[in-house]
Design a protein around this motif. Structure first.
Motif: not given
Lengths: 395, 130
Positions: A266-272, A293-298, A338-342, A364-368, B104-106
């Motif tokens: 569930e938590c690996g689709d968008c990032h590490t 509202d998770h870092f600018g995404e749902n 809320l983020a390690m990168t902060e 791609g990004s620091a979060s990767n 739902r999310r996107n």
């Protein structure tokens, strides 16, 4: 004409005596004697290479060089152990009894007496032992740091992050002392070279020195190569066995090893898949109810799944792990990040990396995190597992 | 004895757990819900459009999936997203719960609202036609 005593020396040490008919014959009638056997010379210059490697990588390089630093340090310690064996089994001037710095001898040498030592003089001998001690202590404290802070190696079972961290200061102090000693050693060699009108450094290359009539009389010893090889093999075997046995012991404070499969999915689709030990429990409690509202995404999940994952994250949060990341990045902050990168620690660790690297195709990004940290999913973030994507893949 | 009972139970349970579906099932389902036929052309313009009514960082489906559903996309975090078109990635549009979760999310991220059944039918029809 070969002086009688010299002929005897050369014969009894089993060395080939060399006679040179040079024009600049001085008091030794141009005769040279073997002083430093090939093993002592190899030891000396390999030790220099190892210590130089460990010094440069230790003081100047970033964490990605740790592997080389450890190789230099362990190499130096291994050389010292072998040299200690040779100190009991080698030829005349390799033996400890040839240069053991008895206080009386040191005093006599300081007063300018005792004759010229073809091997180490008493002060040089004292320095040799000081070097050995420093290098062995550096290796021991280094392994303690590796064990405590990075949860790796034979001492990982015995050191916490805190105790390993405390060793870091000791390690650094000894390293500074070693640098001072190296300075003194070089100064001593230069000074003694002038005083005795010979190039001591060259002697450590060729192995030979001029014979002089008033030389300090060494106690002749025959090299016992087989005994030395056997002893070194035995020491090596003991160390390897000890390392294997100790490294296999359970390490307290390791981050939870297996990521929950639901969480990973569930938590690996968008990032590490971020390891739960990277943030404190309070951070997970703050982050999970706001997934819509998770870092600018749902990133919303159903309420049950959200609760289940939050419980999992809290149960394995930074408070439960003794890694460097858990200790330095996630603890001791005023507000839960809320983020390690902060976190200040993250920013400090990554400030030398180019912005372009994070924006590159390969990262791609620091979060990767996983783009550079091959062990990201273990939560360990060991400096030994950092591999920055190659330049050619960067735009 | 017990095993004899467990085996058929597993056989019955597995398909239900995977909630398996197919692109044509999905099109049927969504267009029935919308009360109109799916239109791949509309799905395409919806997918490529710059909506800008959702969250500022994600104005379009193409922000992450690129304009070509047969090629891999990239999340804002740098992680690669496998292609969406079933012709390029057989696992796509085969799990109802997953499809629903991502709509739902996107849709919320991109449009700031849920997608209608008609929009879903159109997008799935277009993706399936690629």
């Amino acid at each position: 004409m070969v002086p009688e005593r010299f002929a005897e020396d050369a014969d009894r040490t089993g060395h080939i005596m060399l006679q040179k008919n040079t024009e600049q014959t001085r008091e030794g009638q141009g005769l040279t004697v073997p002083v430093w056997d090939i093993w002592v010379r190899l030891f000396h210059w390999l030790l220099l290479a190892c210590v130089a490697t460990a010094t440069v990588t230790g003081f100047f390089a970033d964490a990605t060089w740790l592997r080389l630093h450890i190789a230099g340090g362990l190499g130096a310690a291994g050389l010292v152990l072998a040299r200690i064996v040779w100190g009991f089994t080698g030829p005349t001037h390799a033996r400890f009894k040839d240069f053991f710095p008895r206080p009386s001898a040191v005093m006599e040498h300081l007063r300018g007496g005792g004759g010229r030592h073809r091997g180490h003089n008493p002060l040089g001998g004292a320095m040799v032992f000081a070097f050995f001690l420093a290098i062995l202590f550096l290796a021991a404290t280094g392994l303690a740091i590796l064990g405590g802070a990075f949860k790796t190696g034979p001492l990982a079972f015995a050191f916490t992050f805190q105790s390993g961290h405390a060793m870091e200061e000791v390690h650094e102090l000894i390293a500074l002392a070693l640098l001072v000693m190296i300075g003194l050693h070089v100064a001593g060699v230069v000074l003694e070279s002038f005083r005795s009108r010979e190039n001591l450094a060259r002697g450590m290359v060729t192995g030979e020195k001029e014979w002089r009539a008033d030389d300090h009389q060494p106690r002749i010893a025959r090299p016992r190569g087989l005994a030395a090889a056997a002893a070194i093999a035995a020491v090596g075997a003991v160390l390897i066995l000890a390392n294997t046995g100790l490294s296999a012991r359970p390490v307290p404070g390791m981050p939870v090893a297996n990521l929950d499969p639901t969480y990973a999915q569930e938590c690996g689709d968008c990032h590490t898949v971020y390891h739960p030990s990277l943030l404190p429990a309070a951070s997970w409690r703050a982050l999970m109810p706001r997934l819509a509202d998770h870092f600018g995404e749902n990133a919303s999940l159903g309420p049950e799944l959200t609760a289940e994952l939050e419980a999992y994250l809290v149960a394995h949060a930074a408070e439960t792990a003794d890694t460097k990341a858990a200790n330095r990045m996630a603890r001791g902050l005023d507000a839960p990040p809320l983020a390690m990168t902060e976190t200040p620690f993250w920013k400090h660790q990554h400030e030398d990396l180019a912005k372009a690297l994070f924006a590159s195709d390969a990262v791609g990004s620091a979060s990767n995190c996983a783009a550079c940290h091959l062990d990201a999913e273990t939560g360990l973030f060991s400096p030994l597992s950092i591999s920055i994507p190659k330049q050619e893949t960067i735009r | 004895m017990k095993y004899l009972l467990i085996v058929p139970a597993l056989l019955i349970a597995t398909p239900a757990l995977a909630q398996s579906t197919s692109p044509s099932d999905l099109i049927q389902r969504y267009s029935a819900e919308a009360g109109r036929a799916a239109d791949a052309g509309r799905g395409k313009s919806f997918f490529l459009a710059n909506h800008g009514s959702g969250k500022p960082d994600t104005p379009s489906c193409t922000t992450c999936h690129t304009k070509n559903p047969r090629s891999a996309g990239k999340a804002r975090t740098g992680k690669t997203i496998d292609p969406l078109a079933p012709s390029a990635n057989g696992a796509r549009l085969t799990d109802l719960a997953k499809v629903e979760k991502w709509f739902r999310r996107n849709c919320d991220s991109v449009l700031g609202r849920s997608c209608t059944a008609g929009e879903k039918a159109d997008v799935v029809a277009w993706l399936a036609s690629q």
